[in-house]
Scaffold this motif. Structure first.
Motif, PDB file in Angstrom:
ATOM      1  N   ILE A  30       0.859  -1.183   0.000  1.00 40.12           N
ATOM      2  CA  ILE A  30       0.000   0.000   0.000  1.00 40.12           C
ATOM      3  C   ILE A  30       0.890   1.226   0.000  1.00 40.12           C
ATOM      4  N   TYR A  31       0.585   2.183  -0.836  1.00 36.86           N
ATOM      5  CA  TYR A  31       1.301   3.460  -0.793  1.00 36.86           C
ATOM      6  C   TYR A  31       0.406   4.499  -0.139  1.00 36.86           C
ATOM      7  N   LEU A  32       0.971   5.174   0.847  1.00 35.80           N
ATOM      8  CA  LEU A  32       0.222   6.237   1.514  1.00 35.80           C
ATOM      9  C   LEU A  32       0.648   7.554   0.895  1.00 35.80           C
ATOM     10  N   MET A  33      -0.301   8.293   0.426  1.00 36.34           N
ATOM     11  CA  MET A  33       0.020   9.555  -0.238  1.00 36.34           C
ATOM     12  C   MET A  33      -0.428  10.694   0.639  1.00 36.34           C
ATOM     13  N   SER A  34       0.397  11.740   0.715  1.00 34.48           N
ATOM     14  CA  SER A  34      -0.080  12.942   1.412  1.00 34.48           C
ATOM     15  C   SER A  34       0.047  14.119   0.468  1.00 34.48           C
ATOM     16  N   GLY A  58       4.494  16.929   0.215  1.00 34.31           N
ATOM     17  CA  GLY A  58       3.908  15.604   0.379  1.00 34.31           C
ATOM     18  C   GLY A  58       4.764  14.519  -0.207  1.00 34.31           C
ATOM     19  N   GLY A  59       4.893  13.466   0.524  1.00 42.19           N
ATOM     20  CA  GLY A  59       5.686  12.364   0.020  1.00 42.19           C
ATOM     21  C   GLY A  59       4.840  11.125  -0.090  1.00 42.19           C
ATOM     22  N   ILE A  60       5.543  10.034  -0.332  1.00 42.93           N
ATOM     23  CA  ILE A  60       4.846   8.774  -0.461  1.00 42.93           C
ATOM     24  C   ILE A  60       5.496   7.779   0.478  1.00 42.93           C
ATOM     25  N   GLN A  61       4.676   7.014   1.173  1.00 43.81           N
ATOM     26  CA  GLN A  61       5.195   6.061   2.134  1.00 43.81           C
ATOM     27  C   GLN A  61       4.735   4.674   1.752  1.00 43.81           C
ATOM     28  N   GLU A  62       5.616   3.714   1.911  1.00 42.61           N
ATOM     29  CA  GLU A  62       5.267   2.362   1.512  1.00 42.61           C
ATOM     30  C   GLU A  62       4.823   1.567   2.735  1.00 42.61           C
ATOM     31  N   PHE A  63       3.866   0.709   2.534  1.00 45.21           N
ATOM     32  CA  PHE A  63       3.366  -0.135   3.616  1.00 45.21           C
ATOM     33  C   PHE A  63       3.200  -1.537   3.040  1.00 45.21           C
ATOM     34  N   ILE A  64       3.939  -2.491   3.618  1.00 52.16           N
ATOM     35  CA  ILE A  64       3.893  -3.846   3.049  1.00 52.16           C
ATOM     36  C   ILE A  64       2.860  -4.696   3.773  1.00 52.16           C
ATOM     37  N   VAL A  65       2.027  -5.359   3.010  1.00 52.64           N
ATOM     38  CA  VAL A  65       1.000  -6.219   3.584  1.00 52.64           C
ATOM     39  C   VAL A  65       1.459  -7.662   3.430  1.00 52.64           C
ATOM     40  N   ASP A  66       2.048  -8.211   4.508  1.00 49.81           N
ATOM     41  CA  ASP A  66       2.574  -9.573   4.364  1.00 49.81           C
ATOM     42  C   ASP A  66       1.578 -10.605   4.871  1.00 49.81           C
ATOM     43  N   LEU A  67       0.434 -10.606   4.234  1.00 52.30           N
ATOM     44  CA  LEU A  67      -0.570 -11.620   4.553  1.00 52.30           C
ATOM     45  C   LEU A  67      -0.505 -12.698   3.484  1.00 52.30           C
ATOM     46  N   PRO A  68      -0.723 -13.940   3.882  1.00 48.60           N
ATOM     47  CA  PRO A  68      -0.625 -15.028   2.894  1.00 48.60           C
ATOM     48  C   PRO A  68      -1.769 -14.975   1.878  1.00 48.60           C
ATOM     49  N   ARG A  69      -1.468 -15.488   0.693  1.00 50.85           N
ATOM     50  CA  ARG A  69      -2.508 -15.630  -0.320  1.00 50.85           C
ATOM     51  C   ARG A  69      -2.767 -17.111  -0.517  1.00 50.85           C
ATOM     52  N   PRO A  70      -3.876 -17.581  -0.992  1.00 48.39           N
ATOM     53  CA  PRO A  70      -5.031 -16.780  -1.366  1.00 48.39           C
ATOM     54  C   PRO A  70      -5.762 -16.201  -0.157  1.00 48.39           C
ATOM     55  N   ARG A  71      -6.283 -15.040  -0.319  1.00 49.45           N
ATOM     56  CA  ARG A  71      -6.919 -14.367   0.814  1.00 49.45           C
ATOM     57  C   ARG A  71      -8.427 -14.531   0.780  1.00 49.45           C
ATOM     58  N   HIS A  72      -8.978 -14.372   1.951  1.00 50.51           N
ATOM     59  CA  HIS A  72     -10.416 -14.545   2.050  1.00 50.51           C
ATOM     60  C   HIS A  72     -10.965 -13.552   3.070  1.00 50.51           C
ATOM     61  N   TYR A  73     -12.232 -13.351   3.037  1.00 47.64           N
ATOM     62  CA  TYR A  73     -12.842 -12.373   3.928  1.00 47.64           C
ATOM     63  C   TYR A  73     -12.636 -12.677   5.402  1.00 47.64           C
ATOM     64  N   LYS A  74     -12.516 -13.980   5.714  1.00 48.22           N
ATOM     65  CA  LYS A  74     -12.369 -14.365   7.124  1.00 48.22           C
ATOM     66  C   LYS A  74     -11.113 -13.761   7.740  1.00 48.22           C
TER      67      LYS A  74
END
Lengths: 229, 258
Positions: free
Chosen positions: A180-184, A189-205
């Motif tokens: 995810i990139y956070l923009m301000s 304004g800069g850009i900040q990176e946010f890594i989502v290290d969740l396993p795939r395949p993903r599900h709503y649960k």
């Protein structure tokens, strides 16, 4: 900001910080005042037109064309295959999106969610390795949105497409993205990176797992810090 | 209350028809009771009788002649006007160069210009067609150009990202979006055509309702003159309705969108 082939990237940030403008620059509609977009080691902005699929915030379905004719729009521009092939391809997708019976309906006969799905389908048909989705599900109700997420995750894992996704919904961003990139906004304004290290395949649960909840807290805090600077 | 077709017709046109009947009755009375001499204002019945009496001449010759001028001038205006409207939309320099001329062409009093057309084309059909063209051309160019120019930027951007060329944008987006405005222009223009043809005929010729009405006015045959004027007005209305019908059919084809 780097994007690799086959990644799913979300861009979040306060309204008016320039997310949509960024997308227009990437799509090749606008020329950047400074900086460069390097797409397949090609920097000229005009050559990107027609190579990147772009879905704007509004559905922008042509009111005088039926659902099928609207989806045929990219084909009408590109003519890269026979009409018959395109129609079969679109029919298949309409089926998957639960819109099979609406092939000959006009946009004004559809609900907001249906229109959004048709617009999404049109973006898919437009082809291109990179898809820019500007808040595609922003106007949908929670149920339809969930349905669309499921469908999008499924589809994305099947094809080797790169997706850039603007959203205001943090859970949506976490559920779908690799990063995810956070923009301000503003000049500084800069850009900040946010890594989502969740396993795939993903599900709503996943939404209810502690790991997800911590990530969400993290993201929210960062976004808030970003904004209050 | 449920509205049946007849009820709808009544509520739509009832007041208008009633007023027309009232005016006709008053008119007839005023003339019959000799408040106004009949050579100044003939009674409606007298006009009707004149129309019937000279129907062969009026319909068979003069109406046909006028219709021919109107249609030729209209077709010419639509062709040139649409092309010019599109051309001005696609090429900015063309628009900048020509738009002032278009407006100037409308400020020249037609009546003053018509004798020149007669000089150029003689007392032929084409001198009238030229006058018709000059009146009918302008609304079509403006309607086409304005309609195209209003086209939505967001839609245009979407098509551009698909790799559409300017001409593809024009075809898939500009033209359909301009259609409502275009039809407004057509409706205005066809009515102007009848006026243009009448003016053309006044100035010289040997046929047409305009010519006929002027000749009758010259010999104080006001019944016949009014009959010709009535026919001219009816012609304008019928042509206008024809375009309106065409508009309806066109929009029906593309859903209920207009």
């Amino acid at each position: 900001m780097h994007i690799h082939q086959g990644e799913f990237i979300s861009v979040v940030g306060a309204s008016g910080c320039g997310k949509s403008t960024l997308f227009k620059i990437i799509a090749g509609l606008l020329e950047p005042t400074c900086g460069e977009i390097d797409f397949h080691s090609e920097v000229s902005y005009a050559t990107r037109l027609g190579q990147i699929a772009y879905m704007p915030q509004q559905d922008l379905l042509l009111p005088w064309r039926t659902v099928m004719d609207n989806c045929l729009l990219p084909w009408g521009v590109k003519r890269n295959q026979s009409k018959k092939e395109s129609i079969t391809q679109i029919r298949g997708m309409l089926q998957r999106l639960g819109l099979a019976e609406l092939e000959n309906a006009y946009p004004q006969e559809l609900s907001g969610g249906m229109k959004q799905r048709v617009a999404f389908l049109r973006t898919l048909v437009a082809g291109g390795d990179l898809m820019l989705l500007d808040e595609p599900f922003g106007a949908l109700d929670a149920m339809t949105k969930r349905e669309m997420h499921k469908w999008l995750l499924e589809l994305w894992s099947e094809v080797d497409k790169t997706v850039l996704f603007i959203t205001h919904d943090l859970e949506e961003a976490l559920l779908l993205s690799d990063r995810i990139y956070l923009m301000s906004g503003g000049r500084a304004g800069g850009i900040q990176e946010f890594i989502v290290d969740l396993p795939r395949p993903r599900h709503y649960k996943l939404n209810y797992e502690p790991r997800f909840i911590t990530l969400r807290e993290d993201l929210e805090r960062k976004l808030y810090e970003n904004h209050s600077h | 209350m449920r509205t049946t077709p007849i009820n709808k017709l009544l509520s739509d046109y009832g007041p208008f028809v009633l007023l027309v009947l009232l005016i006709l009755t008053l008119w007839e009375l005023v003339v019959r009771l000799n408040f106004i001499p009949s050579f100044i204002l003939p009674a409606p019945t007298a006009i009707w009788m004149a129309l019937l009496k000279h129907r062969k001449l009026l319909f068979g010759q003069h109406l046909l002649a006028t219709l021919q001028e109107v249609l030729l001038g209209f077709i010419l205006s639509v062709t040139c006007g649409t092309l010019l409207g599109i051309g001005m939309h696609m090429f900015r320099p063309l628009q900048k160069a020509l738009y002032p001329f278009l407006i100037i062409s409308q400020t020249i009093p037609l009546i003053a210009l018509s004798p020149i057309f007669i000089m150029w084309f003689g007392y032929t059909l084409w001198s009238k067609v030229a006058v018709v063209f000059l009146t009918a051309f302008f609304p079509i160019v403006v309607a086409t150009y304005d309609g195209l120019h209003k086209s939505d930027r967001a839609y245009e951007e979407l098509l551009l990202t698909m790799g559409a060329s300017r001409w593809q944008v024009l075809r898939t987006l500009g033209l359909p979006l301009a259609l409502p405005s275009f039809f407004s222009g057509l409706k205005l223009s066809i009515v102007y055509c009848v006026i243009g043809a009448t003016i053309g005929e006044w100035l010289g010729g040997s046929k047409g309702l305009g010519y006929y009405s002027r000749r009758m006015a010259g010999s104080m045959q006001s019944d016949e003159m009014f009959a010709a004027v009535f026919l001219l007005s009816a012609l304008g209305i019928v042509l206008f309705l024809g375009i309106a019908l065409l508009e309806k059919i066109t929009f029906k084809k593309r859903g209920s969108y207009r």
